[in-house]
Design an enzyme around this catalytic site. Sequence first.
Site, PDB file in Angstrom:
ATOM      1  N   HIS A  18       0.821  -1.219   0.000  1.00  0.00           N
ATOM      2  CA  HIS A  18       0.000   0.000   0.000  1.00  0.00           C
ATOM      3  C   HIS A  18       0.858   1.273   0.000  1.00  0.00           C
ATOM      4  O   HIS A  18       0.467   2.290  -0.549  1.00  0.00           O
ATOM      5  CB  HIS A  18      -0.980  -0.040   1.179  1.00  0.00           C
ATOM      6  CG  HIS A  18      -1.993  -1.140   1.019  1.00  0.00           C
ATOM      7  ND1 HIS A  18      -2.621  -1.752   2.074  1.00  0.00           N
ATOM      8  CD2 HIS A  18      -2.471  -1.763  -0.094  1.00  0.00           C
ATOM      9  CE1 HIS A  18      -3.454  -2.686   1.618  1.00  0.00           C
ATOM     10  NE2 HIS A  18      -3.366  -2.707   0.313  1.00  0.00           N
ATOM     11  N   SER A  92      -6.534  -1.823  -1.080  1.00  0.00           N
ATOM     12  CA  SER A  92      -6.030  -1.113  -2.268  1.00  0.00           C
ATOM     13  C   SER A  92      -7.104  -0.288  -2.999  1.00  0.00           C
ATOM     14  O   SER A  92      -6.816   0.846  -3.404  1.00  0.00           O
ATOM     15  CB  SER A  92      -5.338  -2.089  -3.224  1.00  0.00           C
ATOM     16  OG  SER A  92      -6.167  -3.188  -3.533  1.00  0.00           O
ATOM     17  N   GLU A 110     -13.633  -7.864  -8.156  1.00  0.00           N
ATOM     18  CA  GLU A 110     -13.595  -8.842  -7.061  1.00  0.00           C
ATOM     19  C   GLU A 110     -14.515 -10.001  -7.411  1.00  0.00           C
ATOM     20  O   GLU A 110     -15.643  -9.802  -7.851  1.00  0.00           O
ATOM     21  CB  GLU A 110     -14.004  -8.163  -5.743  1.00  0.00           C
ATOM     22  CG  GLU A 110     -14.224  -9.091  -4.572  1.00  0.00           C
ATOM     23  CD  GLU A 110     -13.014  -9.963  -4.191  1.00  0.00           C
ATOM     24  OE1 GLU A 110     -11.888  -9.457  -4.140  1.00  0.00           O
ATOM     25  OE2 GLU A 110     -13.219 -11.174  -3.969  1.00  0.00           O
ATOM     26  N   GLY A 136     -10.881 -11.308 -12.250  1.00  0.00           N
ATOM     27  CA  GLY A 136      -9.914 -10.303 -12.680  1.00  0.00           C
ATOM     28  C   GLY A 136      -9.088 -10.769 -13.868  1.00  0.00           C
ATOM     29  O   GLY A 136      -8.734  -9.976 -14.739  1.00  0.00           O
ATOM     30  N   ASP A 156      -3.095  -8.382  -7.412  1.00  0.00           N
ATOM     31  CA  ASP A 156      -2.801  -8.864  -6.053  1.00  0.00           C
ATOM     32  C   ASP A 156      -3.610 -10.130  -5.769  1.00  0.00           C
ATOM     33  O   ASP A 156      -4.525 -10.122  -4.947  1.00  0.00           O
ATOM     34  CB  ASP A 156      -3.166  -7.719  -5.078  1.00  0.00           C
ATOM     35  CG  ASP A 156      -2.870  -8.060  -3.634  1.00  0.00           C
ATOM     36  OD1 ASP A 156      -2.074  -8.981  -3.377  1.00  0.00           O
ATOM     37  OD2 ASP A 156      -3.447  -7.379  -2.753  1.00  0.00           O
TER      38      ASP A 156
HETATM   39  C1  LIG Z   1      -4.977 -10.445  -1.547  1.00  0.00           C
HETATM   40  S1  LIG Z   1      -6.674 -10.127  -1.640  1.00  0.00           S
HETATM   41  C2  LIG Z   1      -6.748  -8.504  -2.275  1.00  0.00           C
HETATM   42  C3  LIG Z   1      -6.340  -7.430  -1.354  1.00  0.00           C
HETATM   43  C4  LIG Z   1      -6.412  -6.048  -1.943  1.00  0.00           C
HETATM   44  N1  LIG Z   1      -5.766  -5.977  -3.245  1.00  0.00           N
HETATM   45  C5  LIG Z   1      -5.793  -5.038  -1.028  1.00  0.00           C
HETATM   46  O1  LIG Z   1      -4.590  -4.739  -1.143  1.00  0.00           O
HETATM   47  O2  LIG Z   1      -6.503  -4.496  -0.180  1.00  0.00           O
HETATM   48  C6  LIG Z   1      -7.186 -11.061  -3.033  1.00  0.00           C
HETATM   49  C7  LIG Z   1      -8.659 -10.941  -3.368  1.00  0.00           C
HETATM   50  O3  LIG Z   1      -8.873 -11.515  -4.657  1.00  0.00           O
HETATM   51  C8  LIG Z   1     -10.133 -12.147  -4.671  1.00  0.00           C
HETATM   52  N2  LIG Z   1     -10.099 -13.092  -5.810  1.00  0.00           N
HETATM   53  C9  LIG Z   1      -9.705 -14.389  -5.844  1.00  0.00           C
HETATM   54  N3  LIG Z   1      -9.689 -14.854  -7.112  1.00  0.00           N
HETATM   55  C10 LIG Z   1     -10.077 -13.813  -7.895  1.00  0.00           C
HETATM   56  C11 LIG Z   1     -10.223 -13.636  -9.300  1.00  0.00           C
HETATM   57  N4  LIG Z   1      -9.971 -14.634 -10.158  1.00  0.00           N
HETATM   58  N5  LIG Z   1     -10.627 -12.442  -9.757  1.00  0.00           N
HETATM   59  C12 LIG Z   1     -10.894 -11.405  -8.913  1.00  0.00           C
HETATM   60  N6  LIG Z   1     -10.765 -11.505  -7.575  1.00  0.00           N
HETATM   61  C13 LIG Z   1     -10.335 -12.685  -7.070  1.00  0.00           C
HETATM   62  C14 LIG Z   1     -10.264 -12.757  -3.307  1.00  0.00           C
HETATM   63  O4  LIG Z   1     -11.640 -12.983  -2.985  1.00  0.00           O
HETATM   64  C15 LIG Z   1      -9.598 -11.661  -2.436  1.00  0.00           C
HETATM   65  O5  LIG Z   1     -10.573 -10.763  -1.976  1.00  0.00           O
END
Ligand SMILES: C[S@@+](CC[C@H](N)C(=O)[O-])C[C@H]1O[C@@H](n2cnc3c(N)ncnc32)[C@H](O)[C@@H]1O
Length: 268
Positions: A18, A92, A110, A136, A156
Amino acid sequence: MNYRHAYHAGNFADVVKHLALVAILLHLRKKESPFAVIDTHAGRGLYDLGGEEARKTAEARGGIERLRQLAGDSAPGRYLEIAGEGHQYPGSPVIAAKLLRPQDRLVAIEKHPEEFGALKQALAPWRKAKALEGDGYARLPGLLPPPERRGLVVIDPPFEMGDEFESLGELLRGALRRFALGIYLVWFPVKSASQAQRFCGEVLAMGVSKALRIDITIAAAEGKLAGAGLLVLNPPFGFDGEMRQALAKIAPLLDARAGVTWLAGEGR
Ligand SMILES: C[S@@+](CC[C@H](N)C(=O)[O-])C[C@H]1O[C@@H](n2cnc3c(N)ncnc32)[C@H](O)[C@@H]1O
């Protein structure tokens, strides 16, 4: 999809990710022209550090909670203004939304329905921030290049799947073909030094001309994540020095080792 970021929000790895995100966005804001931010794995946007999940792991105690004493320090300054107060730790997409100007835009993707619901709510105050429910990996190609032709892609993933590094590599290959000059901020766990190195090498072989790697390592309890990396493609000019300065301040407080290394371009 068992991963829930609420267990890890504000930990040592989140803090560095971050911090880098804020530094990149502050660079993008230096030019008047609009920019886009695309966050492929956005999470729920806001995390209650007093909530059950955060209390269970207490990871924020080894991360953001140790940094509050730096409030007012210019190096991690803006990050701490945004993230360092109270029990609601911003993820993020909320950090990005807070740094949008009227001409800028955020798309946050998400996949998990519950996390998406929370994300939508967390982003509701910002008209230029849009939450998209979905995958994503599948959605990113259709969003590139952004019409603004300037911006940041934050990637991420949760690294729950054994082949996440491969999926990430494929995603980056396609993304770079569409938006070669975009800035990319990619988070990865460092469970094996050789695996992380191989991944970075594969991305470099895609023809990236400027790439910076940031590492943070702590002495974690067995079974816990001890190391994390960030791969920053096409970082803004001066970002490396800012990260070095900020990490020199925060690493001792986190009992961590941190490093910033050019893999391609500028300082090589
Ligand atoms: C590490 S966390 C993200 C944290 C966020 N980027 C932050 O820094 O606050 C990963 C997230 O990706 C989501 N996720 C898992 N597979 C995914 C996909 N194929 N596409 C989008 N989101 C996904 C999960 O549910 C989770 O909420």
